[in-house]
Design a protein around this motif. Sequence first.
Motif, PDB file in Angstrom:
ATOM      1  N   VAL A  27     -10.119  14.843   2.015  1.00 22.79           N
ATOM      2  CA  VAL A  27      -9.229  15.996   2.307  1.00 22.79           C
ATOM      3  C   VAL A  27     -10.154  17.229   2.397  1.00 22.79           C
ATOM      4  O   VAL A  27     -10.329  17.983   3.352  1.00 22.79           O
ATOM      5  CB  VAL A  27      -8.296  16.077   1.549  1.00 22.79           C
ATOM      6  CG1 VAL A  27      -7.682  17.283   1.602  1.00 22.79           C
ATOM      7  CG2 VAL A  27      -7.245  15.010   1.757  1.00 22.79           C
ATOM      8  N   GLU A  28     -11.324  17.238   1.513  1.00 17.24           N
ATOM      9  CA  GLU A  28     -11.942  18.621   1.540  1.00 17.24           C
ATOM     10  C   GLU A  28     -13.006  18.415   2.489  1.00 17.24           C
ATOM     11  O   GLU A  28     -13.243  19.596   3.114  1.00 17.24           O
ATOM     12  CB  GLU A  28     -12.734  18.748  -0.096  1.00 17.24           C
ATOM     13  CG  GLU A  28     -11.983  19.232  -0.886  1.00 17.24           C
ATOM     14  CD  GLU A  28     -12.626  19.047  -2.434  1.00 17.24           C
ATOM     15  OE1 GLU A  28     -13.716  18.905  -2.569  1.00 17.24           O
ATOM     16  OE2 GLU A  28     -11.800  19.008  -3.365  1.00 17.24           O
ATOM     17  N   ASN A  29     -13.322  17.202   3.123  1.00 14.39           N
ATOM     18  CA  ASN A  29     -14.392  17.102   4.097  1.00 14.39           C
ATOM     19  C   ASN A  29     -13.735  17.366   5.308  1.00 14.39           C
ATOM     20  O   ASN A  29     -14.478  18.132   6.248  1.00 14.39           O
ATOM     21  CB  ASN A  29     -15.159  15.810   4.037  1.00 14.39           C
ATOM     22  CG  ASN A  29     -16.062  15.748   2.660  1.00 14.39           C
ATOM     23  OD1 ASN A  29     -16.293  16.703   1.838  1.00 14.39           O
ATOM     24  ND2 ASN A  29     -16.477  14.620   2.358  1.00 14.39           N
ATOM     25  N   ILE A  30     -12.703  17.236   5.473  1.00 18.96           N
ATOM     26  CA  ILE A  30     -11.914  17.297   6.836  1.00 18.96           C
ATOM     27  C   ILE A  30     -11.520  18.759   6.759  1.00 18.96           C
ATOM     28  O   ILE A  30     -11.960  19.451   7.848  1.00 18.96           O
ATOM     29  CB  ILE A  30     -10.604  16.696   6.665  1.00 18.96           C
ATOM     30  CG1 ILE A  30     -10.770  15.031   6.930  1.00 18.96           C
ATOM     31  CG2 ILE A  30      -9.472  16.972   8.065  1.00 18.96           C
ATOM     32  CD1 ILE A  30      -9.649  14.055   7.042  1.00 18.96           C
ATOM     33  N   ALA A  38     -10.543  25.529  13.613  1.00 19.42           N
ATOM     34  CA  ALA A  38      -8.962  25.519  13.463  1.00 19.42           C
ATOM     35  C   ALA A  38      -8.629  25.995  12.037  1.00 19.42           C
ATOM     36  O   ALA A  38      -8.022  24.993  11.118  1.00 19.42           O
ATOM     37  CB  ALA A  38      -8.348  24.257  13.969  1.00 19.42           C
ATOM     38  N   PRO A  39      -8.842  27.020  11.585  1.00 19.58           N
ATOM     39  CA  PRO A  39      -9.008  27.464   9.983  1.00 19.58           C
ATOM     40  C   PRO A  39      -7.565  27.158   9.491  1.00 19.58           C
ATOM     41  O   PRO A  39      -7.207  27.109   8.552  1.00 19.58           O
ATOM     42  CB  PRO A  39      -9.322  28.567   9.936  1.00 19.58           C
ATOM     43  CG  PRO A  39      -9.613  29.397  11.313  1.00 19.58           C
ATOM     44  CD  PRO A  39      -9.672  28.159  12.186  1.00 19.58           C
ATOM     45  N   PRO A  54      -0.725  21.242  12.346  1.00 17.39           N
ATOM     46  CA  PRO A  54      -1.244  22.674  13.219  1.00 17.39           C
ATOM     47  C   PRO A  54      -1.259  24.003  12.406  1.00 17.39           C
ATOM     48  O   PRO A  54      -2.193  24.604  12.572  1.00 17.39           O
ATOM     49  CB  PRO A  54      -0.271  22.759  14.150  1.00 17.39           C
ATOM     50  CG  PRO A  54       0.468  21.444  14.216  1.00 17.39           C
ATOM     51  CD  PRO A  54       0.446  20.873  12.960  1.00 17.39           C
ATOM     52  N   GLY A  55      -0.257  24.085  11.326  1.00 18.83           N
ATOM     53  CA  GLY A  55      -0.257  25.499  10.706  1.00 18.83           C
ATOM     54  C   GLY A  55       0.236  26.894  11.441  1.00 18.83           C
ATOM     55  O   GLY A  55      -0.231  27.752  10.916  1.00 18.83           O
ATOM     56  N   ASN A  56       0.653  26.534  12.483  1.00 14.40           N
ATOM     57  CA  ASN A  56       0.988  27.662  13.338  1.00 14.40           C
ATOM     58  C   ASN A  56       2.437  27.685  13.570  1.00 14.40           C
ATOM     59  O   ASN A  56       3.135  26.779  12.961  1.00 14.40           O
ATOM     60  CB  ASN A  56       0.193  27.944  14.881  1.00 14.40           C
ATOM     61  CG  ASN A  56       0.506  26.573  15.514  1.00 14.40           C
ATOM     62  OD1 ASN A  56       1.697  25.757  15.262  1.00 14.40           O
ATOM     63  ND2 ASN A  56      -0.468  26.156  16.577  1.00 14.40           N
TER      64      ASN A  56
END
Length: 400
Positions: A27-30, A38-39, A54-56
Amino acid sequence: MYNCIICRYHEIATKGNNRNMFEKCLVENIRHALREIAPECRVKRIRGRVWIEPGNAENVFAAEILDAINVRLADVFGLESYSPAVLLPVDMDVIRETALKLIPQAFEKFAGKIPKFRIRARRSNKRFPMTSREIEIDLVSAVAGKMGSGSFKIDLDEADITLGCEVRDEFSALYLDIFRASGGLPVGSNPRVLTLLSGGIDSPVAAWQIMKRGSPTDFITFHSAPYTPPETVDKVRGIAARLNRFQRKGRLFIVNLAEFQKAVRDNCAERLRTVLYRRAMFRIAEAVARREDCKALVTGEALGQVASQTVANMDTINRAIDMLVLRPLVGADKLEAIAIAEKIGTMKQSSVQVPDSCTVFAPSNPATSAPVDLALKEEAKIPGYAAILEKIIDDIEIDA
Ligand code: ATP
Ligand code: MG
């Protein structure tokens, strides 16, 4: 309309108690791989699955973001495959309706041709009233109703279009693509190592293979300024930067071996020069590895490839140190190494011709079998051997 990317992994799922650590690492590496492009994305770990949202505000991936994510995920080790998907409630009507919205865009690509089509349903939710087979039949009839039953041919073995459908306890999902990733183990799930990185073809491939098995790596390179030009180091810097795409940036230790090489030239038997250079490289690399807490060295050595890589010489070189040396290419043919170098994008950089540290004062006829006592005898002829190496280690430059 994708609102999720489902990430699948194999090997790490089998690691018993370590599974938690492996998944966290993945997860951290992704997150790290996506931080620039895509922060806003959210990477989550939910019951044996990792997925990306997506987080938008719209909760949908824009097509160009999805393309950029595809490029990055291909380089994340530990990931087997991934699918942009539509995440849905566990409700057959919603699943069917959504499938009918997804399908036309997939069929469009085959305009004028009748595509081979299949549905792959997987139901792990045992309370769901339909079996996987029943879900597939339901969806196929719905698609036939919408697109016309003559608009596709069912082919379960080799389809142009596969609609995947998962029905799990908490959610269901639909997807059209399964993209293959690199496999392996997440970088950081094994201890840090130090790769001896030359400008050649093999050592970048070796570094990649070790990262693929979960070890992050720092790099150490040897040059011989002023006998080698600055381009020798620049080339390795470029290769290290390329390799850092597969991990969180590793450092590059830049070592000038020239003083030692002069001492060898002036004091030792010419035929042994290469072996003596190599033993010094190993000693310096070992000292740096211990100081920086790297647990092993990595080289691109392949058995029998050149004079310094005969069994006898590898043994003599190896005996200079007391640290594990990983040689992932030991049984590889040059063509196999080249194929990987092409795949990971280091081949072009490695093909640029610049002078190599090893060739400085190199003998025209190097020993192919230098026993270790002979090497020790020759090293004893160098006044202040240890002090020369210490000075070289003190002068190491670091690209952090
Ligand atoms: P490569 O293609 O990786 O240079 P090679 O087939 O040319 O390998 P050698 O030049 O004998 O073989 O080197 C064997 C290994 O020793 C390399 O793979 C690398 O790990 C290490 N090595 C050789 N030269 C250097 C150098 N100048 N700096 C750092 N490591 C080196
Ligand atoms: Mg080389």
